[in-house]
Scaffold this motif. Structure first.
Motif, PDB file in Angstrom:
ATOM      1  N   MET A   1       0.948  -1.175   0.067  1.00 17.13           N
ATOM      2  CA  MET A   1      -0.429  -0.531  -0.041  1.00 17.13           C
ATOM      3  C   MET A   1       1.150   1.497   0.098  1.00 17.13           C
ATOM      4  SD  MET A   1      -2.908   0.947   2.913  1.00 17.13           S
ATOM      5  CE  MET A   1      -3.623  -0.356   3.337  1.00 17.13           C
ATOM      6  N   HIS A   2      -0.165   2.240  -0.463  1.00 17.20           N
ATOM      7  CA  HIS A   2       1.389   3.507  -0.532  1.00 17.20           C
ATOM      8  C   HIS A   2       0.272   4.443  -0.178  1.00 17.20           C
ATOM      9  CE1 HIS A   2       3.368   6.897  -3.017  1.00 17.20           C
ATOM     10  NE2 HIS A   2       4.092   6.577  -2.083  1.00 17.20           N
ATOM     11  N   VAL A   3       1.043   5.546   0.809  1.00 15.89           N
ATOM     12  CA  VAL A   3       0.044   7.373   1.461  1.00 15.89           C
ATOM     13  C   VAL A   3       0.901   7.522   0.538  1.00 15.89           C
ATOM     14  CG1 VAL A   3      -0.507   7.945   3.338  1.00 15.89           C
ATOM     15  CG2 VAL A   3      -0.224   5.085   3.234  1.00 15.89           C
ATOM     16  N   VAL A   4      -0.199   8.740  -0.116  1.00 10.15           N
ATOM     17  CA  VAL A   4      -0.239   9.992  -0.022  1.00 10.15           C
ATOM     18  C   VAL A   4      -0.441  10.709   0.570  1.00 10.15           C
ATOM     19  CG1 VAL A   4      -0.583  11.645  -2.380  1.00 10.15           C
ATOM     20  CG2 VAL A   4       0.280   9.438  -3.004  1.00 10.15           C
ATOM     21  N   VAL A   5       0.271  12.073   0.817  1.00  5.61           N
ATOM     22  CA  VAL A   5      -0.097  13.605   1.423  1.00  5.61           C
ATOM     23  C   VAL A   5       0.263  14.219   0.901  1.00  5.61           C
ATOM     24  CG1 VAL A   5       0.204  14.817   4.229  1.00  5.61           C
ATOM     25  CG2 VAL A   5       0.024  12.223   3.584  1.00  5.61           C
ATOM     26  N   PRO A   6      -0.554  14.972   0.063  1.00 10.07           N
ATOM     27  CA  PRO A   6      -1.081  16.408  -0.544  1.00 10.07           C
ATOM     28  C   PRO A   6       0.121  17.296   0.294  1.00 10.07           C
ATOM     29  CG  PRO A   6      -2.198  15.292  -1.408  1.00 10.07           C
ATOM     30  CD  PRO A   6      -2.610  14.353   0.163  1.00 10.07           C
ATOM     31  N   PHE A   7       0.373  18.057  -0.248  1.00 10.10           N
ATOM     32  CA  PHE A   7       1.402  19.653   0.753  1.00 10.10           C
ATOM     33  C   PHE A   7       1.356  20.465  -0.604  1.00 10.10           C
ATOM     34  CE2 PHE A   7       4.548  21.210   2.252  1.00 10.10           C
ATOM     35  CZ  PHE A   7       3.630  22.030   4.079  1.00 10.10           C
ATOM     36  N   SER A   8       0.533  21.664   0.036  1.00  9.53           N
ATOM     37  CA  SER A   8       1.018  22.957  -0.803  1.00  9.53           C
ATOM     38  C   SER A   8       2.336  23.763  -0.038  1.00  9.53           C
ATOM     39  CB  SER A   8      -0.465  23.686  -0.703  1.00  9.53           C
ATOM     40  OG  SER A   8       0.037  25.449  -1.226  1.00  9.53           O
ATOM     41  N   ALA A   9       3.076  24.222  -0.549  1.00  9.13           N
ATOM     42  CA  ALA A   9       4.708  24.318   0.572  1.00  9.13           C
ATOM     43  C   ALA A   9       4.930  25.799  -0.192  1.00  9.13           C
ATOM     44  CB  ALA A   9       5.870  22.868  -0.390  1.00  9.13           C
ATOM     45  N   ASP A  10       3.816  26.297  -1.288  1.00 11.44           N
ATOM     46  CA  ASP A  10       4.373  27.542  -2.028  1.00 11.44           C
ATOM     47  C   ASP A  10       2.931  28.620  -0.737  1.00 11.44           C
ATOM     48  OD1 ASP A  10       2.581  25.982  -3.322  1.00 11.44           O
ATOM     49  OD2 ASP A  10       2.950  26.548  -5.492  1.00 11.44           O
ATOM     50  N   ARG A  11       2.192  28.326  -1.525  1.00 16.14           N
ATOM     51  CA  ARG A  11       1.310  29.469  -0.498  1.00 16.14           C
ATOM     52  C   ARG A  11       0.402  28.623  -0.044  1.00 16.14           C
ATOM     53  NH1 ARG A  11      -2.315  30.760  -4.654  1.00 16.14           N
ATOM     54  NH2 ARG A  11      -2.308  33.290  -3.676  1.00 16.14           N
ATOM     55  N   PRO A  12       1.004  28.117   1.549  1.00 16.46           N
ATOM     56  CA  PRO A  12      -0.264  27.382   1.625  1.00 16.46           C
ATOM     57  C   PRO A  12      -1.421  28.225   2.706  1.00 16.46           C
ATOM     58  CG  PRO A  12       1.404  27.444   2.954  1.00 16.46           C
ATOM     59  CD  PRO A  12       2.248  28.236   2.042  1.00 16.46           C
ATOM     60  N   LEU A  52       3.095  14.930  -1.429  1.00  9.56           N
ATOM     61  CA  LEU A  52       3.002  15.281  -2.479  1.00  9.56           C
ATOM     62  C   LEU A  52       3.419  16.606  -2.682  1.00  9.56           C
ATOM     63  CD1 LEU A  52       3.300  14.528  -5.693  1.00  9.56           C
ATOM     64  CD2 LEU A  52       1.176  14.313  -5.247  1.00  9.56           C
ATOM     65  N   ALA A  53       4.567  17.322  -2.937  1.00  6.39           N
ATOM     66  CA  ALA A  53       3.749  18.618  -2.348  1.00  6.39           C
ATOM     67  C   ALA A  53       4.519  19.538  -3.751  1.00  6.39           C
ATOM     68  CB  ALA A  53       5.727  19.080  -1.411  1.00  6.39           C
ATOM     69  N   THR A  54       4.273  20.688  -3.313  1.00 12.18           N
ATOM     70  CA  THR A  54       4.303  21.770  -4.854  1.00 12.18           C
ATOM     71  C   THR A  54       5.919  22.041  -4.815  1.00 12.18           C
ATOM     72  OG1 THR A  54       3.112  23.468  -3.343  1.00 12.18           O
ATOM     73  CG2 THR A  54       1.839  22.406  -4.445  1.00 12.18           C
ATOM     74  N   GLY A  55       6.507  22.447  -3.846  1.00 12.49           N
ATOM     75  CA  GLY A  55       8.000  22.645  -3.580  1.00 12.49           C
ATOM     76  C   GLY A  55       8.650  21.989  -2.368  1.00 12.49           C
ATOM     77  N   PRO A  56       9.667  22.244  -2.388  1.00 15.37           N
ATOM     78  CA  PRO A  56      10.833  20.966  -1.506  1.00 15.37           C
ATOM     79  C   PRO A  56      10.440  21.562   0.118  1.00 15.37           C
ATOM     80  CG  PRO A  56      12.091  22.680  -2.824  1.00 15.37           C
ATOM     81  CD  PRO A  56      10.776  22.989  -2.984  1.00 15.37           C
ATOM     82  N   VAL A  57      10.555  20.413   0.826  1.00 15.55           N
ATOM     83  CA  VAL A  57      10.006  20.609   1.732  1.00 15.55           C
ATOM     84  C   VAL A  57      10.323  19.728   3.015  1.00 15.55           C
ATOM     85  CG1 VAL A  57       7.535  18.570   1.610  1.00 15.55           C
ATOM     86  CG2 VAL A  57       7.532  20.276   3.995  1.00 15.55           C
ATOM     87  N   GLU A  58      10.997  19.976   3.876  1.00 14.05           N
ATOM     88  CA  GLU A  58      12.024  18.999   4.724  1.00 14.05           C
ATOM     89  C   GLU A  58      10.678  18.469   5.724  1.00 14.05           C
ATOM     90  OE1 GLU A  58      15.147  20.940   6.480  1.00 14.05           O
ATOM     91  OE2 GLU A  58      15.879  22.133   4.904  1.00 14.05           O
TER      92      GLU A  58
END
Length: 203
Positions: A1-12, A52-58
């Motif tokens: 199974m794969h879990v994807v967590v979308p995340f807005s890194a640029d304009r959250p 799954l981010a719109t830009g780099p995130v640590e």
């Protein structure tokens, strides 16, 4: 199974701009993401997690940068492998609530947001595709029905509360116990109970 967590890194979280600066919205969004990842880590099941981010995130997870629209980016992740998508702003999500979703054997297990969006789902059949816009929950049920998929609707307040508007912050202060709640307290937010409403106000 794969879990994807979308995340807005640029304009959250732009709808929180009335109460939080751009820098604060980034910090708060990162705290909510950390809470979601912690909840997933507490689920007693084997799966891989990708932010799954719109830009780099640590973060302490695999990160895939994809700045395409959410619908396109998520659909490209749905294949023959059972895939779950859990939004990054579910600050109240718990391991038990997520386990209930991820343990389902239905072709599609899905949790609605209070505003009619789709906060989390697990698709076990690649015939399911997403279409995120407005009240997407009903659309996703229709997509599953058209594809002849079995569906389990997960009724969970912990997965239903997504943090988008200033009035949602009170939910985090009332019911949260993780990084997002700590961030709000450190930023000077406190509950104001009066006039028949519970609000999160800044000192």
């Amino acid at each position: 199974m794969h879990v994807v967590v979308p995340f807005s890194a640029d304009r959250p979280k732009t709808r929180l701009s009335a109460v939080l600066s751009a820098a604060e919205r980034r910090e708060f969004s990162n705290a909510m993401l950390a809470d979601v990842l912690d909840a997933l880590a507490g689920v007693d099941a084997a799966f891989d997690t990708t932010v799954l981010a719109t830009g780099p995130v640590e973060v302490d997870a695999t990160v895939a940068v994809d700045d395409r629209p959410l619908t396109t980016a998520v659909n490209d992740r749905l294949d023959s492998t059972p895939t779950a998508v859990v939004m990054a702003d579910l600050a109240l999500a718990s391991a038990d609530a997520l386990a209930d979703l991820l343990d389902s054997t239905a072709d599609l297990s899905i949790a609605a947001g209070l505003g009619g969006g789709t906060n989390a789902f697990l698709a076990r059949d690649p015939a399911f595709r997403v279409d995120y816009h407005g009240a997407s929950y009903r659309d996703h049920l229709a997509i599953a029905e058209d594809a002849g998929l079995s569906v389990r609707e997960v009724d969970s307040r912990l997965l239903a509360v997504d943090i988008d508007e200033p009035e949602d912050l009170a939910e985090v202060l009332l019911h949260g116990d993780g990084a997002a709640r700590d961030w709000l307290v450190d930023a000077g937010f406190e509950l104001d109970i009066g006039g028949g409403r519970v609000e999160a106000l800044r000192e």
